[in-house]
Motif scaffolding. Sequence first.
Motif, PDB file in Angstrom:
ATOM      1  N   ASP A 272       0.845  -1.198   0.000  1.00 15.33           N
ATOM      2  CA  ASP A 272       0.000   0.000   0.000  1.00 15.33           C
ATOM      3  C   ASP A 272       0.882   1.250   0.000  1.00 15.33           C
ATOM      4  O   ASP A 272       1.324   1.707   1.054  1.00 15.33           O
ATOM      5  N   VAL A 273       1.144   1.805  -1.187  1.00 13.87           N
ATOM      6  CA  VAL A 273       2.094   2.904  -1.308  1.00 13.87           C
ATOM      7  C   VAL A 273       1.501   4.050  -2.114  1.00 13.87           C
ATOM      8  O   VAL A 273       0.451   3.920  -2.754  1.00 13.87           O
ATOM      9  N   GLN A 274       2.200   5.192  -2.084  1.00  6.02           N
ATOM     10  CA  GLN A 274       1.848   6.357  -2.875  1.00  6.02           C
ATOM     11  C   GLN A 274       2.995   6.673  -3.828  1.00  6.02           C
ATOM     12  O   GLN A 274       4.163   6.482  -3.485  1.00  6.02           O
TER      13      GLN A 274
ATOM     14  N   VAL B   6      10.418  12.138  -8.045  1.00  7.08           N
ATOM     15  CA  VAL B   6       9.198  11.338  -8.061  1.00  7.08           C
ATOM     16  C   VAL B   6       9.513  10.105  -7.220  1.00  7.08           C
ATOM     17  O   VAL B   6      10.493   9.400  -7.475  1.00  7.08           O
ATOM     18  N   SER B   7       8.699   9.887  -6.194  1.00  7.39           N
ATOM     19  CA  SER B   7       9.034   8.879  -5.186  1.00  7.39           C
ATOM     20  C   SER B   7       7.872   7.930  -4.943  1.00  7.39           C
ATOM     21  O   SER B   7       6.699   8.303  -5.049  1.00  7.39           O
ATOM     22  N   VAL B   8       8.230   6.697  -4.619  1.00  2.00           N
ATOM     23  CA  VAL B   8       7.264   5.675  -4.230  1.00  2.00           C
ATOM     24  C   VAL B   8       7.508   5.386  -2.750  1.00  2.00           C
ATOM     25  O   VAL B   8       8.617   5.014  -2.355  1.00  2.00           O
ATOM     26  N   PHE B   9       6.468   5.560  -1.925  1.00  2.00           N
ATOM     27  CA  PHE B   9       6.667   5.413  -0.483  1.00  2.00           C
ATOM     28  C   PHE B   9       5.381   4.990   0.215  1.00  2.00           C
ATOM     29  O   PHE B   9       4.274   5.185  -0.296  1.00  2.00           O
ATOM     30  N   LYS B  10       5.568   4.407   1.385  1.00  2.00           N
ATOM     31  CA  LYS B  10       4.445   4.074   2.256  1.00  2.00           C
ATOM     32  C   LYS B  10       4.425   5.086   3.386  1.00  2.00           C
ATOM     33  O   LYS B  10       5.425   5.296   4.066  1.00  2.00           O
ATOM     34  N   LEU B  11       3.286   5.720   3.573  1.00  2.00           N
ATOM     35  CA  LEU B  11       3.143   6.783   4.562  1.00  2.00           C
ATOM     36  C   LEU B  11       2.691   6.209   5.889  1.00  2.00           C
ATOM     37  O   LEU B  11       1.763   5.397   5.959  1.00  2.00           O
TER      38      LEU B  11
ATOM     39  N   PRO C   6       1.543   8.151   8.934  1.00  2.00           N
ATOM     40  CA  PRO C   6       1.280   9.496   9.452  1.00  2.00           C
ATOM     41  C   PRO C   6       1.392   9.631  10.962  1.00  2.00           C
ATOM     42  O   PRO C   6       1.785  10.686  11.458  1.00  2.00           O
ATOM     43  N   GLU C   7       1.050   8.589  11.701  1.00  2.00           N
ATOM     44  CA  GLU C   7       1.106   8.696  13.159  1.00  2.00           C
ATOM     45  C   GLU C   7       2.538   8.884  13.641  1.00  2.00           C
ATOM     46  O   GLU C   7       2.794   9.621  14.595  1.00  2.00           O
ATOM     47  N   ALA C   8       3.481   8.237  12.969  1.00  2.09           N
ATOM     48  CA  ALA C   8       4.891   8.356  13.337  1.00  2.09           C
ATOM     49  C   ALA C   8       5.579   9.482  12.572  1.00  2.09           C
ATOM     50  O   ALA C   8       6.757   9.762  12.807  1.00  2.09           O
ATOM     51  N   LYS C   9       4.842  10.129  11.647  1.00  3.86           N
ATOM     52  CA  LYS C   9       5.422  11.165  10.780  1.00  3.86           C
ATOM     53  C   LYS C   9       6.650  10.631  10.047  1.00  3.86           C
ATOM     54  O   LYS C   9       7.681  11.297   9.912  1.00  3.86           O
ATOM     55  N   GLU C  10       6.522   9.388   9.541  1.00  3.57           N
ATOM     56  CA  GLU C  10       7.619   8.739   8.824  1.00  3.57           C
ATOM     57  C   GLU C  10       7.110   8.170   7.497  1.00  3.57           C
ATOM     58  O   GLU C  10       5.903   7.992   7.303  1.00  3.57           O
ATOM     59  N   VAL C  11       8.057   7.874   6.609  1.00  5.69           N
ATOM     60  CA  VAL C  11       7.749   7.151   5.381  1.00  5.69           C
ATOM     61  C   VAL C  11       8.741   6.014   5.217  1.00  5.69           C
ATOM     62  O   VAL C  11       9.895   6.108   5.641  1.00  5.69           O
ATOM     63  N   GLN C  12       8.252   4.933   4.610  1.00 10.19           N
ATOM     64  CA  GLN C  12       9.146   3.866   4.154  1.00 10.19           C
ATOM     65  C   GLN C  12       9.339   4.099   2.669  1.00 10.19           C
ATOM     66  O   GLN C  12       8.386   4.027   1.889  1.00 10.19           O
ATOM     67  N   LEU C  13      10.557   4.392   2.266  1.00 10.89           N
ATOM     68  CA  LEU C  13      10.850   4.810   0.904  1.00 10.89           C
ATOM     69  C   LEU C  13      11.280   3.614   0.058  1.00 10.89           C
ATOM     70  O   LEU C  13      12.229   2.922   0.388  1.00 10.89           O
ATOM     71  N   TYR C  14      10.574   3.381  -1.056  1.00  8.30           N
ATOM     72  CA  TYR C  14      10.875   2.260  -1.935  1.00  8.30           C
ATOM     73  C   TYR C  14      11.677   2.701  -3.153  1.00  8.30           C
ATOM     74  O   TYR C  14      12.573   1.989  -3.608  1.00  8.30           O
ATOM     75  N   SER C  15      11.336   3.850  -3.719  1.00  6.57           N
ATOM     76  CA  SER C  15      12.017   4.322  -4.918  1.00  6.57           C
ATOM     77  C   SER C  15      11.997   5.839  -4.921  1.00  6.57           C
ATOM     78  O   SER C  15      11.000   6.459  -4.525  1.00  6.57           O
TER      79      SER C  15
END
Length: 245
Positions: A53-55, A100-105, A107-116
């Motif tokens: 589940d990413v943006q 241009v980035s692909v990441f999973k947000l 929000p509660e931790a104000k973090e992202v897991q960055l894939y690309s």
Amino acid sequence: CTWNSFQIFSGFYIIGNEIAGFGIMKSWIGAVVFAGICSLCACNDDDKYVYPDVQTEFVCLQTDATGTGVKLLTDKGEAYSIQSRSGLDNLSKDTIYRTVSVFKLMPEAKEVQLYSCKAIVSPNPLRPESFKSGVKTDPVEIQSIWLSGNYLNMVLLIPVKEEKHSFHFVDEGVKTAADGKNVLNLRLYHDSNNDYAAFTNRAYLSVPLHGYKDKLSVGDSVCFRLNTVKQGKVFRKFALEKSID
């Protein structure tokens, strides 16, 4: 931080690093220049991977004093820390890259897991006289174009075969319309270097608008002109719904 730490090369801006999925690729992303199939635009094995589940968004990557990517900055003004991972070091220190980035947000931790994360074409617009060989407007096709935050973003389809293509943005000035509103006039610079149209490649571009915050306000607009393959010369106009930061 400095915005988009570019090097000057033959009057154009060259991005020194591409921030790629799971690593840094030392390459030129053209003026900004791409040769035939640009590594920025072409598909690779990472593109075929089905992520959870990413943006996928145009965002900014901020580096720290060591040259490591540490935050993603969205066009909504939100900042998220990047979870620790390899491949985000050896960048320019204290710099903001447009990507241009692909990441999973998260929000509660104000973090992202960055894939690309890939750097995209995003130089500050130049006046027409800055282009010593004239303003080149070789045709492209528009896949999408939109205004977001402090940027005018676009995905363009480029007819290519094997030559280097050059891109930039031309500042044609701010004019006052009949209704009293200001209009920023911009144009796409595209030099195809007489390339043949063997196939179509996708290019990601983003016009920084920070330099116009003292000239434009809410209700003013940005008019972007470009030459297209099928329709010839066209324009897209966008009203500012918020102030430029």
